[in-house]
Design an enzyme around this catalytic site. Sequence first.
Site, PDB file in Angstrom:
ATOM      1  N   GLY A  64      27.335  10.563 -28.214  1.00  0.00           N
ATOM      2  CA  GLY A  64      26.470  10.214 -26.559  1.00  0.00           C
ATOM      3  C   GLY A  64      27.214   9.854 -25.582  1.00  0.00           C
ATOM      4  O   GLY A  64      26.998  10.185 -23.691  1.00  0.00           O
ATOM      5  N   ALA A  65      27.116   8.930 -25.395  1.00  0.00           N
ATOM      6  CA  ALA A  65      27.690   7.394 -24.249  1.00  0.00           C
ATOM      7  C   ALA A  65      28.729   8.361 -23.281  1.00  0.00           C
ATOM      8  O   ALA A  65      29.089   7.748 -22.088  1.00  0.00           O
ATOM      9  CB  ALA A  65      27.479   5.955 -24.610  1.00  0.00           C
ATOM     10  N   GLY A  69       0.828  -1.068  -0.241  1.00  0.00           N
ATOM     11  CA  GLY A  69       0.505  -0.200  -0.214  1.00  0.00           C
ATOM     12  C   GLY A  69       1.494   1.095   0.257  1.00  0.00           C
ATOM     13  O   GLY A  69       2.093   1.487  -0.317  1.00  0.00           O
ATOM     14  N   GLY A  70       0.235   2.612   0.254  1.00  0.00           N
ATOM     15  CA  GLY A  70       0.989   3.287   0.090  1.00  0.00           C
ATOM     16  C   GLY A  70       2.179   3.605   1.156  1.00  0.00           C
ATOM     17  O   GLY A  70       3.059   4.102   1.032  1.00  0.00           O
TER      18      GLY A  70
END
Lengths: 512, 76
Positions: free
Chosen positions: A402-403, A168-169
């Site tokens: 980009g790497a 749950g939360g």
Amino acid sequence: MELYAELTRRREQIKQMGGAKAVAKQHQSGKWTARERMEYFFDPGTFNETGMFIKHRQAGFGMAGKEIPAEGVIVGYGKVNGRTVMAAAEDYTSMAGTFGEYHGKKFARAIDLAREMGIPFVGMNDSGGARLQEGIDTLEAYAWLFRSQIRASGVIPQLALLMGPCLGGQAYHPVMQDFVLQCREAGFMGIAGPAFVKTQLGIDIDLQTLSGVEAHAVKSGCTHVVVEDDRDCLDRAKELLQFLPQNNREKPPVTKPGEPSGAVPELDGLVPEHSLEPYDMHEIIRRLVDNGYFFEIMAGFAPNIITGFGRFNGRSTGIVASQPDWMGGVINCDAADKAARFIRCCDLFNIPLVSIHDTPGYMIGPEEDWKGILRHGSKLLFAYIEATVPKISVIVRKSFAGAYLGMCCKDTGADLVFAWPEATVTIVGAETAASIIFAKEIKSAADPEAVRAQRIREYRNLYENPYNAAERGYIDDVIMPSETRQRICAALDLLENKQVTGPWKKYSNITL
Amino acid sequence: MSENNRKTIASPVPGKVAEVKTKPGDQVKRGDLLLIVEAMKMYNRVLTPYDGVVREVAVSAGQKVNTSDPLVVIEV
């Protein structure tokens, strides 16, 4: 004296937790009780409990006069490997460790105190969830907990030990800490359990599949370390704390170096010469760090990038490395998320970073582009450029496009960049480059294949090596693989007192 | 042979089959190399997660494949 006897009686009563029957049930399910966990976790005789007598004040729905020893959560402080740590352990034997108003208050206060005193907080989760009888009092108490832990985030290390259910939360509590350690058989977390999923969505799924270690250490990326049982969990937590400082104003403890920072001849020739050939990056990492000891973080999630802690001359260091053995070490959305959060965590806690490149690039194609590789991939740039800790990069083979920037190059934050002779640092592979630059020439040539091969060779000779970048000063030195450990140790000495001041701002608009 | 005994190994990445290392009838053990898919300038080794017998090889060297395209069927 009667007053003293009264205290002893009250204490003993509370220490019984949920009673013999409930304790036996806890043991039958393979779990230790909250008190047994605390006893094992802290150095012998150092645990100091606080808030033992705290009690709920509810009257509705059968709560009037209901005894819940210690409000279902044991809180206190003590020494772990000689250093002071605050901990809270939920007691499943007392009303299933359910989370109510005062249970939440104890938890939140413990974190506040840990933050104010600058000591780590360790939470041991084992709870049946929200105490629904308490209504808004329970709900608001979650807000206290979340507010306390987020205010403490980046100030003190926070560890979540998932030793039972946390559904749950409430499950936001473990994931918002710095590291989640999940027990293989007993640890569960999730936004909702199987019963709720069944009634709301009609999906039949068992608890282990929905919320167990496979779900979070492999699929969701919420769990950092999978542990076997309570003992293993607490042992690993103690180990992890040794890599971390007490708070964000300190450096991590330096242990005695286990071995000299000499040459490591086995590293020479370890990387396959053929640049398409995969190998296991762990082989390199283990040969670089003290005693070959590497504490891996998130080993099962996005294995194409490796994150974890090791030591160089006793100094705690965060390692981020490409893994050519998994999808060639390409950086996809999950790999970028995993590494970026790790880098920022190291930066928060003054842990230097060593980044080892062997990656062909960011993953391309519709699947990754639509998943948001630009948004996720750029988190690495934010993380590295903004990190002010010492940063050392080692390019062992491929570092393309980009790497090269995303794995930390000179101008995305590296203080020192070393490259092995095997390194190829370039914007694109020679085949692609030559066929684009010389498209016209190749097309119109009498022998297009010969011209193409010739141009590829030229591009390769000029750029597919470490020297072109070294000539510009983007690589500080080209080194033998066997020298790497020595060079990293010396670089960390150099960078020990690094100071960086950036422009004033609240924070960057990181591409979350 | 029931459907449940037939396990399909799918491509982990979009790319090109570089080499096929198995054929129907082969007895394989968990971790054995089945084939290599070249993608993003890397050889990706496709290993079998199962012990069993190779019943079908759906691709050949040089063939382009997409993520989750079936590569090999193994009877476990």
